[in-house]
Scaffold this motif. Structure first.
Motif, PDB file in Angstrom:
ATOM      1  N   ARG A   1      -6.311  -7.525  -7.203  1.00 56.30           N
ATOM      2  CA  ARG A   1      -7.758  -7.760  -7.164  1.00 56.30           C
ATOM      3  C   ARG A   1      -8.518  -6.470  -7.447  1.00 56.30           C
ATOM      4  O   ARG A   1      -9.528  -6.466  -8.161  1.00 56.30           O
ATOM      5  CB  ARG A   1      -8.156  -8.317  -5.794  1.00 56.30           C
ATOM      6  N   THR A   2      -8.033  -5.365  -6.880  1.00 57.35           N
ATOM      7  CA  THR A   2      -8.682  -4.068  -7.120  1.00 57.35           C
ATOM      8  C   THR A   2      -8.608  -3.688  -8.587  1.00 57.35           C
ATOM      9  O   THR A   2      -9.581  -3.190  -9.173  1.00 57.35           O
ATOM     10  CB  THR A   2      -8.010  -2.977  -6.262  1.00 57.35           C
TER      11      THR A   2
ATOM     12  N   GLU B   1       0.867  -1.179   0.000  1.00 62.14           N
ATOM     13  CA  GLU B   1       0.000   0.000   0.000  1.00 62.14           C
ATOM     14  C   GLU B   1       0.906   1.231   0.000  1.00 62.14           C
ATOM     15  O   GLU B   1       1.511   1.567   1.024  1.00 62.14           O
ATOM     16  CB  GLU B   1      -0.923   0.013   1.211  1.00 62.14           C
TER      17      GLU B   1
ATOM     18  N   VAL C   1       0.160  -5.760   1.335  1.00 58.54           N
ATOM     19  CA  VAL C   1      -1.263  -6.042   1.103  1.00 58.54           C
ATOM     20  C   VAL C   1      -1.470  -7.279   0.236  1.00 58.54           C
ATOM     21  O   VAL C   1      -2.604  -7.575  -0.150  1.00 58.54           O
ATOM     22  CB  VAL C   1      -1.957  -4.827   0.454  1.00 58.54           C
TER      23      VAL C   1
ATOM     24  N   ASP D   1      -4.023  -7.727  -3.012  1.00 55.61           N
ATOM     25  CA  ASP D   1      -5.170  -6.802  -2.973  1.00 55.61           C
ATOM     26  C   ASP D   1      -5.141  -5.799  -4.119  1.00 55.61           C
ATOM     27  O   ASP D   1      -6.189  -5.471  -4.704  1.00 55.61           O
ATOM     28  CB  ASP D   1      -5.216  -6.069  -1.632  1.00 55.61           C
TER      29      ASP D   1
END
Length: 294
Positions: free
Chosen positions: A58-59, A38, A52, A55
């Motif tokens: 995935r975002t 992040e 992270v 993530d």
């Protein structure tokens, strides 16, 4: 004598390896590491940042804008590869004929490829301008359109506009590589085929095309790599708009990183581009090896 040259040989090998590791390897690794973290303006200078995992990926995959831009990138690359290789082959064959000024015209055509991409983008932005653009003026004068086309502000044609500009910009590079491959074809084969009654199309299909096929594949790989990296020209023309209609992966990575300051997500998008380019680069190296062995 071999012992004297060995240290110098290792030095000359170490210099480019160190250069590649410092200026290419490190940014790639740093980008991949950031894609699992992040990263924002508050911690970008820190050595350790929150991990992270996947993530960010995935975002990115769930983001509708990424899905549209990914499709745009595929269309942009496929059309550019097909057009640049096809037109480059036709132009290379044309300039392989002997006529006065052929070498000068080929050099003049290649000069357009040497222009900075930002300059080319600004040029085509003027050509595609709605009110005072040359393209609309010519089409209107010839009676093809009744009202001006919004080449850069209409989502339905914006991607077509930047694709045309990039084809014009990159085609001379394909042409000069294919022209070099054409010089390796033996003229005796053409003469024998002509004596046997083969026409121009038959000579191209059965002599020229098989002889330069490895070179065409290598050129297609190079065009894919360069097109996947397209940024300057599109940024100068449309900045990816309108509504992401002309956006591509490198530009989307820039937007997330330096406009929205979501550096982790921007790095994840950059990693997708890197994987595609790396796979094509491996194919290119394999093609060169086959060509060298053959």
């Amino acid at each position: 004598m071999a012992n004297v040259r060995s240290p110098l040989l290792y030095f000359f090998l170490a210099a480019p390896v160190c250069y590649l590791m410092a200026f290419i390897g490190f940014p790639i690794v740093y980008n991949v590491v950031m894609s699992f973290q992040e990263v924002n303006l508050g911690n970008i200078v820190d050595f350790l940042r929150p991990f992270v995992g996947l993530d960010n990926y995935r975002t990115v995959i769930a983001d509708p804008s990424f899905q549209r831009v990914f499709i745009n990138s595929l269309l942009f690359v496929v059309v550019n590869v097909v057009a640049q290789v096809s037109i480059g082959l036709a132009v290379a064959i044309f300039f392989s004929q002997r006529f006065p000024g052929a070498h000068y015209l080929r050099g003049l055509l290649l000069a357009s490829w040497m222009l900075p991409a930002l300059v080319v983008g600004a040029l085509w932005k003027w050509l595609f301008a709605t009110e005072y653009g040359v393209v609309n003026h010519v089409l209107s004068t010839m009676g093809f359109i009744g009202s001006p086309i919004h080449w850069l502000s209409d989502p339905s044609v914006a991607l077509t506009s930047v694709t045309i500009a990039n084809i014009w910009f990159g085609m001379p590079f394909s042409m000069i590589l294919i022209a070099a491959a054409l010089t390796s074809v033996q003229h005796e084969h053409y003469e024998a085929a002509t004596l046997d009654g083969a026409g121009a199309f038959a000579r191209f299909r059965y002599i020229t095309l098989p002889a330069i096929m490895p070179a065409l594949l290598a050129v297609a790989c190079l065009v894919t790599i360069y097109t996947m990296r397209a940024f300057d020209l599109i940024f100068a023309m449309t900045q990816g708009g309108p509504l992401d209609a002309s956006n591509v992966l490198p530009l989307l990575s820039y937007q997330f990183s330096f406009q929205q300051f979501q550096f982790g997500i921007g790095s994840a998008i950059g990693s997708f581009s890197f994987v595609i380019v790396f796979a094509v680069a491996l194919l290119y190296v394999r093609t060169l090896k086959k060509e060298a062995i053959g």
